[in-house]
Design an enzyme around this catalytic site. Sequence first.
Site, short mmCIF file in Angstrom:
data_model
loop_
_atom_site.label_atom_id
_atom_site.label_comp_id
_atom_site.label_asym_id
_atom_site.label_seq_id
_atom_site.Cartn_x
_atom_site.Cartn_y
_atom_site.Cartn_z
N ASN A 150 -14.62 1.60 26.19
CA ASN A 150 -15.91 1.02 25.81
C ASN A 150 -17.09 1.62 26.57
O ASN A 150 -18.20 1.07 26.54
CB ASN A 150 -15.88 -0.50 26.01
CG ASN A 150 -14.96 -1.18 25.03
OD1 ASN A 150 -14.70 -0.65 23.95
ND2 ASN A 150 -14.46 -2.35 25.39
N THR B 173 -16.70 -9.04 28.79
CA THR B 173 -15.36 -9.57 29.04
C THR B 173 -14.25 -8.58 28.72
O THR B 173 -13.08 -8.87 28.99
CB THR B 173 -15.14 -10.85 28.24
OG1 THR B 173 -15.41 -10.59 26.85
CG2 THR B 173 -16.07 -11.96 28.73
N ASP B 174 -14.59 -7.42 28.15
CA ASP B 174 -13.58 -6.41 27.86
C ASP B 174 -14.07 -5.04 28.32
O ASP B 174 -13.99 -4.06 27.58
CB ASP B 174 -13.25 -6.40 26.36
CG ASP B 174 -12.02 -5.54 26.05
OD1 ASP B 174 -11.18 -5.34 26.95
OD2 ASP B 174 -11.90 -5.06 24.90
N LEU B 175 -14.56 -4.97 29.54
CA LEU B 175 -15.07 -3.71 30.06
C LEU B 175 -13.91 -2.79 30.42
O LEU B 175 -13.16 -3.06 31.36
CB LEU B 175 -15.95 -3.96 31.29
CG LEU B 175 -16.71 -2.74 31.82
CD1 LEU B 175 -17.69 -2.20 30.78
CD2 LEU B 175 -17.44 -3.08 33.11
N ARG C 82 -11.24 -5.41 35.87
CA ARG C 82 -10.70 -5.03 34.56
C ARG C 82 -10.91 -3.53 34.30
O ARG C 82 -10.02 -2.84 33.78
CB ARG C 82 -11.36 -5.86 33.47
CG ARG C 82 -10.76 -5.68 32.09
CD ARG C 82 -11.44 -6.56 31.06
NE ARG C 82 -10.76 -6.52 29.78
CZ ARG C 82 -9.77 -7.31 29.42
NH1 ARG C 82 -9.33 -8.24 30.26
NH2 ARG C 82 -9.21 -7.19 28.23
#
Length: 238
Positions: A172, A166-168, A204
């Site tokens: 990261n 959910t935070d690609l 994202r």
Amino acid sequence: MIQQYRDSNQVIWFDEELIEDPSQPIFDAEYWQSTNKVTGSASGRGTTWFVQLDTMQAALRHYRRGGLFGKLVKDNYLFSGWEQTRCAQEFQLLLTLINAGVHVPRPIAARAVKSGLTYQADLLSERIPNARDLVSILQEKPLPEGMYQKIGQEIAKMHNAGVNHTDLNIHNILIDDKDKVWIIDFDKCRKQEHGDWKKQNLERLLRSFKKELLKRQIHWKERDFAVLTEALSCLDIK
């Protein structure tokens, strides 16, 4: 093998190959400082401490909230069961990804400590040696097409394992000195089957490339992202 250690108000999940005695204060930075095993730190939502184990370096992170709510309640989360804690879920997700052949940090130990209706949590995981994130690399030089293909393939492996990151973003995604691609930071990520989450992951990621292009003038162009997505689509199971 993964084991559990329990006492009255806490549960620790740990890899017995790496942690012999989970009752030691392995989640306290002061413990590692007192034994001269802190090798560095990084600041973000909180401080991540890098510590030296017998066979590898590890990253120690205390779970903290972000955003406006995080200013009011910094590190307490509503307790709804030990296996539903943030640390237990990230620990298990990393194991799932490793079993699927995805390059992610090896989970070493996780701890949840319950107090009333809430809990606090910590995670100790492998620090990928000799690796840098894409932002750091792209500030210096462009990546070759083959590296974007590798990134796309690694994301496809993660998606095929049914994991929604959910935070690609490009902070990261790491590349080590052997040109191996790694994906990190799986807090709040989850297993998921249906929905548009794969597309949302890529949207994202694209936004993060564009953001860093404006912010740091990274060496990147939209054609690079097309190469990434083409490589991903060749492996991605619909």
